[in-house]
Design a protein around this motif. Structure first.
Motif, short mmCIF file in Angstrom:
data_model
loop_
_atom_site.label_atom_id
_atom_site.label_comp_id
_atom_site.label_asym_id
_atom_site.label_seq_id
_atom_site.Cartn_x
_atom_site.Cartn_y
_atom_site.Cartn_z
N TRP A 186 0.78 -1.24 0.00
CA TRP A 186 0.00 0.00 0.00
C TRP A 186 0.82 1.29 0.00
O TRP A 186 0.27 2.36 0.22
CB TRP A 186 -0.98 0.03 1.18
CG TRP A 186 -2.07 -0.97 1.09
CD1 TRP A 186 -1.98 -2.30 1.36
CD2 TRP A 186 -3.41 -0.77 0.67
NE1 TRP A 186 -3.18 -2.94 1.15
CE2 TRP A 186 -4.09 -2.00 0.73
CE3 TRP A 186 -4.12 0.36 0.26
CZ2 TRP A 186 -5.41 -2.14 0.39
CZ3 TRP A 186 -5.44 0.21 -0.07
CH2 TRP A 186 -6.08 -1.04 -0.01
N GLU B 80 -4.16 2.74 -2.84
CA GLU B 80 -5.06 1.63 -3.13
C GLU B 80 -5.10 1.26 -4.61
O GLU B 80 -5.12 0.09 -4.97
CB GLU B 80 -6.47 1.96 -2.65
CG GLU B 80 -7.44 0.82 -2.83
CD GLU B 80 -8.83 1.12 -2.30
OE1 GLU B 80 -9.63 0.16 -2.23
OE2 GLU B 80 -9.12 2.28 -1.95
N LYS B 81 -5.09 2.26 -5.50
CA LYS B 81 -5.20 1.98 -6.94
C LYS B 81 -4.02 1.12 -7.42
O LYS B 81 -4.22 0.12 -8.11
CB LYS B 81 -5.25 3.30 -7.70
CG LYS B 81 -5.47 3.16 -9.18
CD LYS B 81 -5.58 4.53 -9.85
CE LYS B 81 -5.74 4.39 -11.34
NZ LYS B 81 -5.78 5.69 -12.01
N HIS C 124 -1.98 -0.69 -5.53
CA HIS C 124 -2.04 -1.95 -4.79
C HIS C 124 -2.97 -2.93 -5.49
O HIS C 124 -2.60 -4.07 -5.77
CB HIS C 124 -2.50 -1.70 -3.36
CG HIS C 124 -2.87 -2.94 -2.61
ND1 HIS C 124 -1.93 -3.78 -2.06
CD2 HIS C 124 -4.08 -3.50 -2.36
CE1 HIS C 124 -2.55 -4.81 -1.49
NE2 HIS C 124 -3.85 -4.66 -1.66
N LEU C 125 -4.18 -2.48 -5.80
CA LEU C 125 -5.15 -3.36 -6.44
C LEU C 125 -4.73 -3.77 -7.85
O LEU C 125 -4.98 -4.90 -8.26
CB LEU C 125 -6.53 -2.69 -6.45
CG LEU C 125 -7.20 -2.56 -5.08
CD1 LEU C 125 -8.49 -1.75 -5.20
CD2 LEU C 125 -7.44 -3.92 -4.46
#
Length: 185
Positions: free
Chosen positions: A39, A43-44, A46-47
């Motif tokens: 992270w 988040e973007k 990471h995902l």
């Protein structure tokens, strides 16, 4: 100067950013994306990486790294290594791709390998005033994972400024606490 052979790890003799290298990286958690998986980039990112790895999708095909700083890194890495070798007289061989000796889901390729150390090269973005003076958390994670996979205990992180032909070299020693906190040791 004598070529330094990779030590203590499973390696593949291929240059970075070749088709063979990309194929080796595919479906692996590489040292360079560790920060995204914990992270550090938000988040973007990471995902994106988590989804690609779990779905066996090449992240570079979904979201190619065509931004200027990545291209500069590719363009100037060998120049940076030559500058370091010239100034320090330490032998450095451009690195190959390696995988973790106990878990081939993990891999990486630092800029070079020397006698008892790894070299990670970071080229400064265009318009920067000078080489980096300090490390980031991402640098610490990337280099510590490189050390874990290779059994090295030090990495020299070289921050290179191509326009000024200057660099700073930062010593990073293996940090077992950091690796324990990230649950990888």
């Amino acid at each position: 100067m004598e070529e330094v052979k990779p030590f203590g790890f499973i390696y593949y003799d291929t240059r970075q950013n070749t088709q063979v290298w990309f194929a080796l990286c595919f479906e692996k958690v590489t040292c360079s994306i560790i920060g995204n998986l914990v992270w550090l980039a938000g988040e973007k990112e990471h995902l994106h990486y988590l989804t690609c790895i779990k779905s066996k999708i090449d992240p570079n095909k979904v979201k190619p790294r065509k931004f200027a700083s990545f291209t500069r890194g590719q363009q100037f890495e060998s120049e940076a290594i030559k500058a370091l070798v010239s100034e320090t007289k330490l032998p450095v061989t451009p690195c190959v791709f390696f995988t973790h000796p106990n878990d081939n889901k993990y891999g990486g390729s630092p800029g070079g390998v020397g006698p008892g150390f790894l070299l990670e090269v970071k080229t400064r973005v265009a318009g920067s005033d000078a080489p980096l003076m300090a490390l980031t958390t991402n640098h610490l994670l990337q280099t510590n994972f490189q050390m874990t996979m290779t059994k090295a205990t030090i990495v020299f992180l070289q921050s290179y400024h191509p326009e000024k032909k200057t660099f700073n070299t930062l010593l990073i020693q293996k940090n077992n606490l950091l690796l324990t906190v990230t649950d990888y040791h």
